[in-house]
Design an enzyme around this catalytic site. Structure first.
Site, PDB file in Angstrom:
ATOM      1  N   GLU A  26       4.775 -13.789  12.018  1.00 38.98           N
ATOM      2  CA  GLU A  26       5.500 -12.612  11.506  1.00 38.98           C
ATOM      3  C   GLU A  26       4.815 -11.335  11.976  1.00 38.98           C
ATOM      4  O   GLU A  26       3.587 -11.229  11.971  1.00 38.98           O
ATOM      5  CB  GLU A  26       5.517 -12.627   9.971  1.00 38.98           C
ATOM      6  N   ASP A  79      14.718 -11.584   3.191  1.00 38.95           N
ATOM      7  CA  ASP A  79      13.551 -11.703   2.308  1.00 38.95           C
ATOM      8  C   ASP A  79      13.904 -11.181   0.920  1.00 38.95           C
ATOM      9  O   ASP A  79      14.197  -9.997   0.742  1.00 38.95           O
ATOM     10  CB  ASP A  79      12.402 -10.879   2.900  1.00 38.95           C
ATOM     11  N   HIS A 123       2.547 -15.223   5.974  1.00 37.24           N
ATOM     12  CA  HIS A 123       3.005 -13.857   5.698  1.00 37.24           C
ATOM     13  C   HIS A 123       2.185 -12.902   6.566  1.00 37.24           C
ATOM     14  O   HIS A 123       1.002 -13.109   6.802  1.00 37.24           O
ATOM     15  CB  HIS A 123       2.787 -13.558   4.210  1.00 37.24           C
ATOM     16  N   ASP A 182      -0.118 -16.176   2.637  1.00 37.07           N
ATOM     17  CA  ASP A 182      -0.801 -15.003   3.189  1.00 37.07           C
ATOM     18  C   ASP A 182      -2.291 -15.351   3.176  1.00 37.07           C
ATOM     19  O   ASP A 182      -2.854 -15.626   2.117  1.00 37.07           O
ATOM     20  CB  ASP A 182      -0.529 -13.765   2.329  1.00 37.07           C
ATOM     21  N   HIS A 199       0.842  -1.177   0.000  1.00 39.66           N
ATOM     22  CA  HIS A 199       0.000   0.000   0.000  1.00 39.66           C
ATOM     23  C   HIS A 199       0.880   1.229   0.000  1.00 39.66           C
ATOM     24  O   HIS A 199       2.014   1.183   0.430  1.00 39.66           O
ATOM     25  CB  HIS A 199      -0.945  -0.040   1.200  1.00 39.66           C
ATOM     26  N   GLU A 233      14.396 -16.251   2.140  1.00 38.68           N
ATOM     27  CA  GLU A 233      12.960 -16.210   1.823  1.00 38.68           C
ATOM     28  C   GLU A 233      12.678 -15.820   0.390  1.00 38.68           C
ATOM     29  O   GLU A 233      13.246 -14.859  -0.137  1.00 38.68           O
ATOM     30  CB  GLU A 233      12.281 -15.215   2.777  1.00 38.68           C
ATOM     31  N   GLU A 285       4.712 -16.914  -0.153  1.00 35.83           N
ATOM     32  CA  GLU A 285       3.944 -15.684   0.113  1.00 35.83           C
ATOM     33  C   GLU A 285       3.064 -15.323  -1.088  1.00 35.83           C
ATOM     34  O   GLU A 285       1.968 -14.794  -0.919  1.00 35.83           O
ATOM     35  CB  GLU A 285       4.967 -14.590   0.410  1.00 35.83           C
ATOM     36  N   ARG A 310       9.521   0.004  -5.486  1.00 29.05           N
ATOM     37  CA  ARG A 310       8.534  -0.929  -6.028  1.00 29.05           C
ATOM     38  C   ARG A 310       7.251  -0.196  -6.438  1.00 29.05           C
ATOM     39  O   ARG A 310       6.492  -0.677  -7.259  1.00 29.05           O
ATOM     40  CB  ARG A 310       8.236  -2.038  -5.010  1.00 29.05           C
TER      41      ARG A 310
HETATM   42  C1  LIG Z   1       9.732  -6.499   2.986  1.00 28.95           C
HETATM   43  C2  LIG Z   1       9.274  -7.353   1.863  1.00 28.95           C
HETATM   44  O1  LIG Z   1       9.869  -6.957   0.680  1.00 28.95           O
HETATM   45  C3  LIG Z   1       7.766  -7.354   1.677  1.00 28.95           C
HETATM   46  O2  LIG Z   1       7.267  -6.059   1.472  1.00 28.95           O
HETATM   47  C4  LIG Z   1       7.087  -7.990   2.862  1.00 28.95           C
HETATM   48  C5  LIG Z   1       7.330  -9.436   2.860  1.00 28.95           C
HETATM   49  O3  LIG Z   1       7.616 -10.060   1.868  1.00 28.95           O
HETATM   50  C6  LIG Z   1       7.256 -10.158   4.130  1.00 28.95           C
HETATM   51  O4  LIG Z   1       6.843  -9.582   5.123  1.00 28.95           O
HETATM   52  O5  LIG Z   1       7.611 -11.316   4.133  1.00 28.95           O
HETATM   53 MG   LIG Z   2       8.313 -12.081   2.326  1.00 28.61          MG
END
Ligand SMILES: C[C@H](O)[C@H](O)CC(=O)C(=O)O
Ligand SMILES: [Mg+2]
Length: 395
Positions: free
Chosen positions: A339, A215, A319, A292, A23, A241, A269, A49
């Site tokens: 998380e 990540d 996620h 997620d 967002h 990740e 994710e 991004r």
């Molecule tokens: C921080 C990561 O690029 C993404 O925005 C969030 C994510 O992939 C995660 O929490 O896992």
């Molecule tokens: Mg991630």
């Protein structure tokens, strides 16, 4: 007792930003600061991004109303396009059904959208409806969602924090810190050196024992991922990740073979449904899956994914999706922690993940959340009455 039926399904779009991942965040927010992505091979899309459209969709809020006046709701990602699908396609299946018919409704939503769905936006929309249905059922029954899916197996949920400051995460009581990768294959060996330096500094700051994760947000090639994982071997990385494109299950398995022993491979994710996760587990050989709940098919599908993962000996660590995944994590032994996405612009303070969309959203204190904090009917949160919602496709 007669079972209430669903009288209305409505989809709203908030007027503004906020609501966890993907967002629009204010300029300078860590989550948009040169984060590695598959688009970063194009220099014009490397810095942010948002430059390639990450924040375009925004939230959709699904509301379901029952014949006894009870209302359930849930947010997910999808904005106006998801609102169109919900109002113009999914509503015809859901309205008129008993509030208890979650399995049948999931099946009908999935099957009736197969010709243009299966993953992505359509499954986001299905997820949002499914979560709203669970919220409604919990409110009708007067039960928290976790009590309807088997009951809690732990009194407290421990959390790791995702953000730029694992040192702060440690001080705040989290069990680990996950950093976003900033330099992908287009930045070559110099990028790898920068990542190693950043992770080594993080290890220095947090000391031994505290988990560190990286990540990669789908940004790496197989060769780069293998080299990066070995370059990071000395740092004590708990997991690497989502290094690869989600559709390339086969390269996940090759990476798994070639990575240093002791470093886990996680992904999922951006995967959806039990079928996608079956491929990730059987072809991809991942150690840990991260559905997620707002994107993978909702809670109904997460329960199936979870059983599948458990049968493969894989952990399920959803996620970051706030209460919508905490109710699940509380109930499963193979989801031993959750998380927490640090949505504070510098990642230095704990702020509610879906703020300002929700109120009563519980946050970890000293890195843990008491399951008793979730003991309210449904998912136990409310929509913020001060944030206007528009209904783009009223019927
Ligand atoms: C921080 C990561 O690029 C993404 O925005 C969030 C994510 O992939 C995660 O929490 O896992
Ligand atoms: Mg991630």
């Amino acid at each position: 007792m007669t079972t209430p039926t669903i009288t209305a399904l409505r989809a709203y779009v908030p007027d503004s930003t906020g609501g966890a991942d993907y967002h629009a965040q204010p300029a300078g927010h860590w989550i948009d600061d040169h984060i590695a992505s598959p688009m970063a091979k194009y220099p014009e899309y490397r810095e942010s991004r948002r430059s390639f459209g990450l924040s375009l969709l925004g939230n959709v809020v699904v509301e379901v109303e029952a014949s006894d006046g009870t209302v359930g709701f849930a947010p997910t990602t999808g904005g106006e396009p998801a609102a169109w699908i919900i109002e113009n396609h999914l509503a015809r299946l859901v309205e008129g059904a008993p509030v208890t018919d979650l399995e049948r409704l999931w099946d009908q939503m999935y099957l009736s959208t197969l010709y243009y769905g299966r993953k992505g936006l359509v499954v986001n929309a299905i997820s949002g409806v499914d979560l709203a249905l669970w919220d409604l059922l919990g409110k009708v029954r007067g039960l928290p969602v976790h009590a309807m899916i088997g009951g809690a197996v732990r009194d407290e949920i421990p959390f790791y924090a995702t953000g730029p400051r694992p040192d702060v995460a440690r001080k705040l009581g989290f069990i680990g810190g996950k950093l976003p990768l900033q330099h992908g294959p287009a930045e070559g060996d110099e990028g790898i050196a920068k990542t190693v330096a950043r992770l080594a500094a993080a290890r220095e700051a947090v000391g031994p024992g505290f988990w560190l994760m990286l990540d990669c947000w789908m940004s790496l090639t197989l060769d780069h991922a293998v080299r990066l994982s070995h370059a990071l071997d000395g740092v004590g990385l708990r997991w690497l990740e989502e290094p690869l494109l989600p559709d390339d299950y086969w390269s996940h398995a090759t990476l798994r073979e070639r990575m240093p022993a002791g470093m886990l491979l996680s992904s999922g994710e951006h995967e959806s449904t039990r079928y996608g996760f079956r491929a990730l587990l059987e072809l991809g050989k991942v150690d840990l899956v991260q559905p997620d709940v707002g994107w993978c098919g909702g809670l109904t599908e997460l329960l199936r994914i979870s059983a599948l993962a458990e049968s493969h000996g894989a952990m399920v660590v959803p996620h970051g999706s706030s209460v919508y995944s905490y109710h699940f994590v509380a109930t499963r032994q193979h989801s031993p922690f959750a998380e927490f996405l640090m949505m504070h612009p510098e990642g230095t303070e704990v702020v509610p993940m879906f703020s300002p969309l929700l109120v009563d959203e519980p946050v970890p204190v000293n890195g843990r959340l008491k399951v008793s904090e979730l003991d309210r009917p449904g998912f136990g949160v409310r929509l913020n009455p001060d944030r206007p919602l528009g209904r783009p496709y009223p019927r």
